[in-house]
Design an enzyme around this catalytic site. Structure first.
Site, PDB file in Angstrom:
ATOM      1  N   ALA A 121       0.812  -1.279  -0.270  1.00 38.12           N
ATOM      2  CA  ALA A 121       0.128  -0.143  -0.116  1.00 38.12           C
ATOM      3  C   ALA A 121       0.620   1.173   0.249  1.00 38.12           C
ATOM      4  O   ALA A 121       0.517   2.625   0.457  1.00 38.12           O
ATOM      5  CB  ALA A 121      -1.091  -0.118   0.727  1.00 38.12           C
ATOM      6  N   THR A 123       7.375   4.751   4.263  1.00 34.60           N
ATOM      7  CA  THR A 123       8.210   5.731   4.447  1.00 34.60           C
ATOM      8  C   THR A 123       6.499   6.645   4.667  1.00 34.60           C
ATOM      9  O   THR A 123       7.861   7.388   6.110  1.00 34.60           O
ATOM     10  CB  THR A 123       8.491   6.848   2.712  1.00 34.60           C
ATOM     11  OG1 THR A 123       9.004   5.586   2.182  1.00 34.60           O
ATOM     12  CG2 THR A 123       8.837   7.673   2.724  1.00 34.60           C
ATOM     13  N   GLU A 176       4.275   1.978  -5.324  1.00 38.22           N
ATOM     14  CA  GLU A 176       3.245   1.085  -5.726  1.00 38.22           C
ATOM     15  C   GLU A 176       2.808   2.504  -7.682  1.00 38.22           C
ATOM     16  O   GLU A 176       2.632   2.556  -9.341  1.00 38.22           O
ATOM     17  CB  GLU A 176       1.743   0.913  -5.667  1.00 38.22           C
ATOM     18  CG  GLU A 176       2.301   0.065  -5.125  1.00 38.22           C
ATOM     19  CD  GLU A 176       0.792  -0.059  -4.230  1.00 38.22           C
ATOM     20  OE1 GLU A 176      -0.044  -1.223  -4.580  1.00 38.22           O
ATOM     21  OE2 GLU A 176       0.632   0.581  -2.551  1.00 38.22           O
TER      22      GLU A 176
END
Lengths: 338, 625, 309
Positions: free
Chosen positions: A89, A93, A290
């Site tokens: 997801a 970070t 992503e």
């Protein structure tokens, strides 16, 4: 018959949400400034190659005033480190970076309070960076290793702290889907340039220009690496990969049949990082893992259309599909094929 | 029994050892000498992670019978350098950020070493060609090429060794600094141990019997012959599960080992632990399963009809439906100047992380069940395992081993349950390493999708209404289907301010390989359709594709598709920067590839013709070793 | 998984025949680059062999004699040699081109031309190139305790899909190729990516030019039928004819029925025709080859339009 190679360009945009979807997300971390001016960080960090360990080392180094190569990050172990997992997801970070930052601030405050006493200055004048600690506007300055020694041995204080970071998301309404699934969003776009060999239908992706908002790039080279890697995974899906099933049985059960991009198939990627910091979190950083691969496939299909006037709507755009589409285009002048 | 005597030189050391006759050189290095820097990414010569030098020539050691290497001089990655003293190439890999998960990296370092040994002045095309036998799934290769070129320049004294250590850093901060990856030295020297590299004293090896049919009742499992195989220490089926036998990322619908029936080809049915992998394999081959085939569903449209149920107790094949409704699309379409409709589809995609699934399990001195595996979510796995093994949570310990690539594929707890059962049953450590083929057939894939799209716009290019319906094949078990449908729905219509939206995403059960989490999780599938539709619209409206996107792009204060107010929206900045970066020539997307002037940019790579090393040979001299 | 009890490495033909006459249940291997990937799930599965005989070190299979008319290569010659050898690069131009498309460097160091030909895969890239070099193979047999050798054209040796003219412990010893110095050559291949890929279609072309006519043309195709084959009608048509787009285009249509594959037949036919033309053009060795190809493409398309108009 057709022998020539044709070039084309296409663009696509994309957006993505950061951290767990439509559910509260949370991460915990412990930080301790250690002997020698080093640091210990423990958190449930799941390094899968994206570079999160290095990012956390930089965050800790920046917050604590030590060198990143002196930051030791503990193992990801449910019995030994605070909960912060999982890797997915595009959350680490954001969630763990911020948790570590907050934990470091707690640890640092303990050291700064001690040094304020030692130097008889206000704690808010104390700064630390790259292994040194000093008080602004005075001559007080020393190595972190010395300061930590004083803190622990003279004052009996171990600068250690634990913290949590929460990202406030809500679920979606079951009827109209309304809700606040994330608190941070990122945006991106890519341009693709392809060369189509009309003799074989092969598409070579020659260039990708990528522009992505990551909030704040903690390690810009790492962000580039994520973009380059994400692009190549998308290229694989766009042009050559296909987990084929025939009545539930796979025909691509090995790497001989399941075709992955090699060094000869990848485009040159030119990236530019845009920074629109997240206003709600301590670091302002968002994510890239992503989002890096969402605009690639449509940019490639748009580029193929630009090159040869056929639109591939079903992935992958194999050489057979391309030649077939070109043939149909010639036969009936229609452009919306496949 | 080992009966093959080998005498060879490995990394300069003379070795004399007796090993198994059927071992490949790869097995001999990894199992007998613990030189685990050389990896088995596929075992079939396709990935390059097993590359070693035999008498100076780089070969794939998974294709070399150990007997063939008798008498040879072998060089592995361990011989090139160690973390305190790395070779130039290893230092360059660290400097450019060429390692990500690290699993392909020892092989890449070997291929780079071979390339520069053979051709010290190799140019980029020649480097790419000579490294074409090594696959990387994480990096996109670019920083690997950068590393080889940097090493080449340092070796040829065109750059100073300082380049290995320098990095850009803002003056008073480490935020925004290109700090070298802290785990790079362990990866470029092949010293980092992944799960398959781990060895525990007295450990047993696990192998798994998997279903060879897509939908069938299990009538009988005959273990008699398997139990008699030498070295077999434990066999488990679903009957051995002490707790609640279910796991799954969103819905816990998958048993550790198949219960009553199998729902896809590759589903695990029996797990065996034996002294050696070969004995475990023999035991697997000796198990007889009696199946009764059931009618199966392979097409998601068929699944919706629900004539056959994959999970009977759920009374439906629908895993999840996510609807989003905003405004009134029917009315809005009436006002559109242009309405376009189309359909798009995407295929199932394999994660292809270079590290096949592997893991080790044991029960420790305090009775804590411990699983060491490259799991992407040890927190959730621990929860589920505690329920499955009927243990308090603190008596279950998950340790993440270094992950050789995940991308969502290592989120499912697809084999750790079997490791737990056998560790508990045999009270010995258990090790399991999937072959590549086993990994491909049994683990989740990216959801294949079919998307129906209708978009209405004004002639100025403003999107008035969008209707999207996506149907995804969720395969035999739920995995992350619910989350993928949700993300696909929330993000699918793109970063655009659309006042009227009707979005429906549906994931269904079928008897195909399960679909699960894969980097970009549903958004990739729906946004693919949206970005294609926008270009179709742009052509019809004779608008530049950047222009049509700008007209619709979110700005701060807009409501998203789920009616959330955006506190910031950088899409316009991104588009502007992108247009400049790519030197885009404006114009409608009407196949103007042959006439536009912004193609053939110097930012492209050369089109690959193969034969770069035939055209010229760097400085023309190939060093024959 | 491949398991076996014994692994023998004979050093001479004599040793080989003595061994394989005495020991039963022998599987012959050379580079092992086919058998190891095959003995895995989804293909051969778990494979048990008693005796494996590795012929790659047999002296007679490792010859290499480069003559002005003929070249002799032992069957254990690896594909990397075909890529690197300077004399081969000069005179047998088609072989390094095939080589660079053949798997990758690591596999080429192990894979032998003998093993590749004996495997007789319809998609094999080696055979089309060897066919254009009028290759003859030597087979060694053990008859009445004596080693007997037979030479035959490659076309006769490869009889069908995975079928070659070897019985019992017969052994393929070497290849005799024609030295085609002075010929231009080109190898074209398409798969689903640029390297380490199985051919959907491949074409090897050799061309010798005399002023502006085709003095000799050799074209072979692989990947489209049971056994790679020469395109005899195409070759016959072009020999002696002037080098112009009408002749090349006409020639490209003559052998398209060689395609026997049922799958992707249309695609293969189209690509085959394009490859025949493009590989011949590239073999002519002109300098601005991309422009030449573009000109050809334009001219033919114009002609076709006039025909249809």
């Amino acid at each position: 018959m057709s022998l020539t190679k044709k070039r084309g360009r296409g663009v696509a945009a994309a957006w993505y949400g950061i951290a767990r979807t439509a559910a509260m997300d949370q991460a915990g971390a412990w930080a301790e400034i250690d002997d020698g001016g080093s640091a210990k960080i423990s958190t449930g960090v799941t390094e899968i190659g994206e570079g999160i360990l290095t990012v956390l080392a930089q965050v800790a180094a920046d917050e604590l005033g030590v060198k990143p190569e002196n930051v030791m990050i503990g193992e990801n172990d449910t019995s030994r480190s605070p909960e912060a997992a999982h890797a997915g997801a595009t959350r680490q970070t954001y969630m763990i970076g911020n948790a570590v930052a907050l934990a470091c601030r707690g640890a640092r405050q303990k050291l700064f309070d001690v040094m304020a006493k030692e130097w008889k200055v206000e704690a808010n004048t104390i700064k630390a960076h790259n292994g040194e600690i000093w008080s602004e506007g005075t001559n007080y300055k020393m190595e972190m290793s010395e300061a930590i020694h004083i803190c622990k041995k003279k004052y009996g204080v171990i600068p250690v702290a634990g913290e949590n970071y929460t990202s406030h998301h809500t679920g979606l309404d079951p009827v109209d889907g309304s809700g606040r699934p994330w608190q941070a969003y990122v945006f991106g776009g890519q341009v693709a340039e392809v060369e189509v060999d009309t003799a074989t239908g092969e598409v070579q992706l020659l260039g990708i220009w990528a522009c992505h908002d990551v909030g704040k790039a903690i390690n810009p080279k790492g962000v580039e690496g994520q973009i380059e890697g994400g692009v190549v995974q998308a290229v694989g899906q766009a042009l050559m990969e296909n987990y084929e099933l025939d009545k539930g049985r796979t025909k691509s059960g090995s790497f001989a049949k399941y075709i992955l991009p090699t060094s000869l198939d990848v485009p040159k990627v030119t990236s530019k990082i845009v920074e629109d910091p997240d206003p709600l979190s301590p670091l302002g950083a968002k994510g890239i893992g992503e989002p890096a691969m969402v605009p690639t496939s449509p940019a490639i299909m748009n580029a193929i259309y630009d090159a040869i006037g056929v639109r591939i709507k079903s992935l992958p755009a194999t050489p057979e599909k391309i030649l077939n589409a070109l043939k149909e285009k010639k036969q009936n002048g229609s452009r919306n094929i496949n | 029994m080992p009966n093959l005597e080998l005498k060879l030189t490995i990394n300069g050391r003379k070795i004399k050892k007796t090993t198994f006759s059927h071992y490949r050189l790869l097995d001999f290095l990894r199992e007998d000498l613990d030189l685990t820097g050389t990896k088995e990414g596929c075992g079939a010569g396709e990935c390059g992670t097993c590359s070693v030098f035999i008498n100076g020539k780089l070969v794939k050691s998974c294709l070399v019978p150990a007997a063939k290497a008798d008498g040879a001089k072998i060089e592995t990655v361990e011989g090139l350098g160690n973390p305190e003293q790395m070779s130039h190439i290893q230092k360059a890999f660290c400097a450019t950020g060429a390692s990500q998960c690290g699993f392909c990296i020892p092989g890449m370092v070997m291929a780079a070493t071979s390339t520069l040994r053979n051709n010290p002045k190799a140019n980029l095309e020649q480097i790419k060609e000579e490294m074409g036998g090594n696959i990387c799934r994480c990096t996109g290769y670019q920083k690997i090429f950068d590393a080889v070129e940097m090493a080449r320049d340092v070796i040829n004294k065109e750059k100073s060794e300082k380049v290995f250590d320098e990095y850009e850093k803002p003056k008073n901060s480490f935020i925004g600094a290109n700090v070298k990856r802290i785990d790079a030295p362990s990866k470029v020297t092949g010293r980092l141990k992944y799960a398959a590299d781990m060895k525990l004293p007295n450990m047993l090896h696990m192998q798994v019997l998997r279903s060879d049919r897509p939908h069938a009742k299990i009538l009988n499992i005959d273990l008699t012959k398997a139990k008699k195989i030498d070295g077999v220490r434990g066999i488990v089926t679903c009957d051995d599960v002490p707790g609640i036998d279910n796991f799954g990322v969103f819905i816990e619908d998958q048993p550790v080992l198949a219960k009553d029936k199998v729902r896809y080809v590759g589903e695990a049915i029996v797990a065996v632990a034996a002294d050696t992998v070969e004995q475990a394999r023999d035991a697997i081959n000796a198990i007889k399963i009696k199946y009764k085939d059931l009618p199966a569903i392979y097409d998601p449209e068929e699944a919706l009809k629900e004539k056959i149920l994959i999970h009977e107790h759920y009374k439906t094949n629908l895993v999840k439906h996510i609807p989003i409704r905003k405004g009134n699309t029917e009315e809005a379409f009436k006002k559109a100047d242009l309405i376009i409709e189309d359909e798009f589809s995407t295929q199932p995609v394999e994660h292809a992380y270079l590290e096949p699934m592997a893991g080790v399990s044991y029960v420790d001195q305090d009775g804590v069940l411990t699983i060491v595996s490259p799991s992407q979510n040890i927190t959730h796995h621990r929860h589920m395992m505690a329920k499955i093994m009927n243990l308090p949570i603190h008596k279950v310990r998950f340790i993440m081993s270094p992950v050789g690539g995940g991308f969502g594929g290592k989120e499912d707890m697809i084999y750790q349950g079997m490791l737990a059962l056998l560790a508990t049953k045999t009270r010995q450590p258990i090790k399991y390493v999937m072959t590549r083929e086993e990994d491909i057939v049994s683990t989740a894939k990216r959801h294949p999708s079919r998307t129906k799209y209708k978009m209405g716009l004004t002639k100025e290019g403003k999107i008035l209404a969008v209707e999207i319906s996506m149907l995804a094949d969720g395969g035999a078990y739920g995995c992350s289907t619910e989350g993928v449908m949700r993300k696909a729905a929330i993000l699918g219509a793109g970063p655009y301010n659309i006042e009227n939206l009707k979005m429906d995403t549906r994931g269904v059960y079928t008897n195909n390989t399960p679909s699960g989490a894969f980097r970009s999780f549903g958004a990739l599938q729906t946004e693919f359709a949206t970005e294609s539709m926008l270009d179709i619209a742009a052509e019809k409206l004779q608008m530049d594709p950047f222009e049509i996107r700008r007209i619709n792009a979110f700005v701060k204060g807009n409501l998203t598709h789920t009616k959330q107010e955006l506190n910031s929206a950088s899409i316009n900045t991104v588009l502007n920067e992108l247009e400049k970066l790519s030197n885009w020539e404006k114009g409608p997307p009407q196949s103007r590839g042959q006439i536009r002037k912004d193609t053939f940019s110097k930012d492209n790579r050369d089109a690959c013709e193969l034969g770069a090393r035939l055209k010229s040979n760097g400085n023309g001299k190939r060093v024959n070793r | 998984m491949l398991r076996y009890d014994n692994y023998f490495i004979p050093k001479t033909l004599k040793e080989y025949f003595e061994l394989t006459s005495k020991v039963k249940d022998c599987r012959i291997v050379a580079g092992c680059t086919d058998i190891l990937p095959w003995a895995r799930e989804g293909r051969g599965g778990d494979v048990f062999l008693k005796n494996v005989v590795d012929v790659s070190r047999i002296k007679e299979l490792n010859t290499f004699k480069f003559g002005s008319k003929k070249i002799l290569m032992g069957a254990a010659t690896n594909y990397q040699k075909l890529f690197l050898d300077k004399k081969i690069r000069k005179s047998l131009k088609v072989l390094p081109q095939v080589s660079v498309w053949f798997a990758d460097d690591q596999i080429r160091e192990l894979a032998t031309i003998g093993g590749n030909i004996v495997n007789a895969s319809p998609a094999g890239d080696g055979m089309p190139a060897l066919l254009t070099l009028n290759t003859k193979v030597t087979v060694a047999r053990f008859k009445n305790k004596k080693i007997v050798k037979e030479k035959m054209p490659l076309e006769k040796f490869v009889k069908g899909r995975n079928k070659v003219a070897l019985k019992n412990n017969d052994l393929l010893v070497d290849f005799e190729l024609e030295n085609t110095d002075g010929y231009g050559a080109c190898f074209e291949k398409v798969g689903h990516r640029r390297s380490l890929v199985i051919s959907t279609v491949c074409v090897a072309s050799l061309v010798k030019v005399n002023k502006n006519t085709f003095q000799d043309v050799r074209v072979a195709v692989g990947g489209v039928c049971e056994v790679p084959t020469r395109l005899l009608k195409t070759e016959k048509f072009l020999k002696g004819k002037s080098i112009d787009e009408n002749n090349i285009y006409a020639a490209s249509m003559l052998d398209l029925n060689v395609i026997k594959s049922r799958s992707r037949r249309e695609y293969r036919t189209e690509v085959l025709q394009n490859f025949i033309i493009r590989s011949i053009l590239k073999s002519l060795g002109k300098n601005n080859i991309d422009e030449e190809i573009q000109k050809f493409d334009n001219k033919v398309k114009q002609n076709l339009e006039t025909v249809h108009a």
